[in-house]
Design a protein around this motif. Structure first.
Motif, PDB file in Angstrom:
ATOM      1  N   PRO A  20       0.826  -1.217   0.000  1.00 25.53           N
ATOM      2  CA  PRO A  20       0.000   0.000   0.000  1.00 25.53           C
ATOM      3  C   PRO A  20       0.854   1.258   0.000  1.00 25.53           C
ATOM      4  O   PRO A  20       2.047   1.240   0.321  1.00 25.53           O
ATOM      5  CB  PRO A  20      -0.825  -0.130   1.280  1.00 25.53           C
ATOM      6  CG  PRO A  20      -0.058  -1.071   2.149  1.00 25.53           C
ATOM      7  CD  PRO A  20       0.600  -2.032   1.208  1.00 25.53           C
ATOM      8  N   SER A  21       0.215   2.373  -0.345  1.00 25.87           N
ATOM      9  CA  SER A  21       0.937   3.645  -0.488  1.00 25.87           C
ATOM     10  C   SER A  21       1.542   4.129   0.833  1.00 25.87           C
ATOM     11  O   SER A  21       2.425   4.983   0.834  1.00 25.87           O
ATOM     12  CB  SER A  21      -0.002   4.724  -1.033  1.00 25.87           C
ATOM     13  OG  SER A  21      -1.117   4.899  -0.167  1.00 25.87           O
ATOM     14  N   SER A  22       1.068   3.584   1.970  1.00 29.48           N
ATOM     15  CA  SER A  22       1.611   3.999   3.269  1.00 29.48           C
ATOM     16  C   SER A  22       2.992   3.402   3.522  1.00 29.48           C
ATOM     17  O   SER A  22       3.666   3.776   4.494  1.00 29.48           O
ATOM     18  CB  SER A  22       0.670   3.588   4.400  1.00 29.48           C
ATOM     19  OG  SER A  22       0.561   2.170   4.478  1.00 29.48           O
ATOM     20  N   TYR A  23       3.419   2.459   2.666  1.00 30.28           N
ATOM     21  CA  TYR A  23       4.720   1.813   2.871  1.00 30.28           C
ATOM     22  C   TYR A  23       5.847   2.824   2.690  1.00 30.28           C
ATOM     23  O   TYR A  23       5.856   3.618   1.740  1.00 30.28           O
ATOM     24  CB  TYR A  23       4.909   0.655   1.898  1.00 30.28           C
ATOM     25  CG  TYR A  23       6.271  -0.004   1.998  1.00 30.28           C
ATOM     26  CD1 TYR A  23       6.610  -0.785   3.090  1.00 30.28           C
ATOM     27  CD2 TYR A  23       7.221   0.205   1.003  1.00 30.28           C
ATOM     28  CE1 TYR A  23       7.869  -1.378   3.182  1.00 30.28           C
ATOM     29  CE2 TYR A  23       8.476  -0.385   1.083  1.00 30.28           C
ATOM     30  CZ  TYR A  23       8.795  -1.167   2.187  1.00 30.28           C
ATOM     31  OH  TYR A  23      10.037  -1.738   2.287  1.00 30.28           O
ATOM     32  N   GLY A  24       6.803   2.821   3.624  1.00 34.54           N
ATOM     33  CA  GLY A  24       7.949   3.717   3.533  1.00 34.54           C
ATOM     34  C   GLY A  24       8.874   3.520   4.709  1.00 34.54           C
ATOM     35  O   GLY A  24       8.787   2.516   5.429  1.00 34.54           O
TER      36      GLY A  24
END
Length: 463
Positions: A20-24
């Motif tokens: 998901p885009s929250s990965y970081g």
């Protein structure tokens, strides 16, 4: 990141490995904020209907901060159908009341298991699902910056999501990673996950509140990072002023720190000479313990600088009791030792002082901050500073609390002997206070040696 990492396994089973885009990459203090937001949702939506209670799978990395969250998880367990907690064996779970609950299962991780590098919170309920999934960067991945000295600046690969499919998949992966430790527990957890997934007659939970809470926590977390940068800029400005008087860089930095510390005390109208008194009393205890001259000098300076982390704190920190502070103000108060250490880290010559300031809110029983150090694992100077700072604070008014007498303040310290404070140091403090009370000595209000820069503005204003 190791191939067997939960995050890595999750990525491998997804279409095109798309997380998901929250990965970081997240700082630890941001992940604390995320976990607290999700945990608060569990507490605030606590159901009396057992079928609606969530299953929690938790990995506390190496357990370094577990004791700070122990009581919180006792309450969370009351609102959960089952909680499985993985941490190293000596993290404190087995002896804490949370670990004794019937619906709490403990998994004692081996140190060579890569799970000790993970920090996971998976919440799986019939009507909602959520998780924070993380893995700390390896020493090589920290690269040129090196491994951070301040715990909250550690970095993790991580993600957070409410996607039910992702959460259920991660729960299955993490459960299988628990299997080598307890096969029957893994079977039970998988069965529980299947039972929850088959429940269909539930009303979906409105997650607007928890999303809002996450935003608030993240804003507070970001505000803390911004504050540290602002404090560092202010330090540079003060250092520039001092450079006009003295070209010695180290001396000017120290002068800048001392000026900043004095400004903090001036903001605290109820306790305007806190740093002076703490430094003085810490020095007395150090003399009683026959500390070497170098350690005494460091302790004395740490006493003058121990509140420097409050440079940008809201005024409420100085006018209200800790229990009355809102979340943002409470964060400044709770993490003041970390903020102070981050500032002092800008001056390599103050590394020993930085360590004392960083550790002075650690507790004898391991339940303190920021790293959950225990007993003699906390430096002696930090133990002295922590005790003296608490004692001095009790002798001054704070918000609607009146100032305590010396005896009353000492009694409060005695209550925490063996819990917050080193019993031997509490006994030494008791000796000092008894001598003061019978008139054989006077409680000092400033250390024996004081940098002239500390009083420069005060003297100028009085003349």
């Amino acid at each position: 990141m190791q191939p067997e990492a939960t995050l890595n396994q999750l990525k491998n089973v997804l279409d095109h490995g798309q997380l998901p885009s929250s990965y970081g990459v997240y700082f630890k203090n941001t992940l604390v904020a995320l976990c607290h937001a999700l945990e608060d949702h569990v507490l605030q939506t606590c159901s009396v209907i057992s079928e609606e209670k969530p299953l929690l799978l938790v990995t506390f990395q190496q357990g370094k901060w577990y004791l700070q969250e122990a009581d919180r998880y006792y309450d969370i367990a009351q609102c959960s159908s089952e909680v499985a907690i993985a941490a190293v064996a000596d993290s404190g779970f087995a002896t804490h009341k949370t670990g004794q609950l019937d619906n709490v299962s403990l998994i004692h991780l081996n140190l060579d298991d890569s799970l000790v590098e993970e920090w996971n919170l998976i919440i799986f309920a019939p009507n909602y699902a959520a998780m924070v999934l993380c893995h700390e960067l390896s020493p090589d991945e920290y690269r040129a910056d090196g491994y951070p000295q301040v715990d909250t600046e550690r970095k993790f690969y991580g993600l957070w999501t409410f996607d039910r499919t992702l959460v259920q998949t991660a729960a299955h992966i993490l459960t299988e990673r628990y299997r080598p430790y307890n096969s029957s527990l893994a079977d039970r957890l998988l069965e529980k996950q299947q039972q929850i997934s088959e429940i269909t007659n539930t009303t979906p939970v409105d997650l607007t509140g928890v999303v809002s809470r996450i935003v608030t926590y993240l804003q507070t977390s970001q505000q803390q990072l911004i504050t540290i940068n602002r404090q560092k800029r202010e330090l540079v400005e003060l250092e520039g002023q001092a450079l006009k008087l003295n070209r010695n860089l180290a001396a000017n930095k120290l002068q800048a720190f001392l000026r900043m510390a004095q400004k903090i005390d001036e903001r605290d109208h109820d306790n305007p000479i806190a740093s002076l008194q703490v430094s003085a009393l810490a020095e007395v205890l150090g003399q009683i313990l026959d500390l070497p001259t170098l350690k005494l000098r460091r302790l004395r300076l740490a006493g003058l600088l121990y509140r420097i982390g409050l440079a940008e704190a809201p005024i409420e920190v100085f006018t209200h009791r800790a229990s009355q502070l809102d979340e943002a103000s409470a964060a400044f108060w709770r993490d003041r030792s970390v903020f102070g250490a981050q500032l002092l880290a800008t001056m390599p010559e103050l590394v020993p002082i930085q360590k004392i300031v960083l550790q002075h809110l650690e507790y004898w029983d391991g339940s303190g901050k920021p790293n959950g150090l225990k007993g003699e694992g906390i430096s002696l100077e930090a133990r002295i500073l922590g005790l003296v700072a608490y004692f001095q604070e009790q002798t001054q008014p704070r918000g609607d609390r009146a100032a305590m007498s010396l005896t009353e303040a000492l009694d409060k310290c005695l209550e925490y002997s063996g819990i917050r404070f080193d019993p031997a140091l509490v006994e030494s403090l008791s000796t000092v206070i008894r001598l003061v009370e019978i008139g054989l000595m006077k409680l000092p209000d400033r250390p024996s040696q004081l940098p002239t820069v500390w009083l420069e503005e005060t003297i100028t204003n009085k003349s």
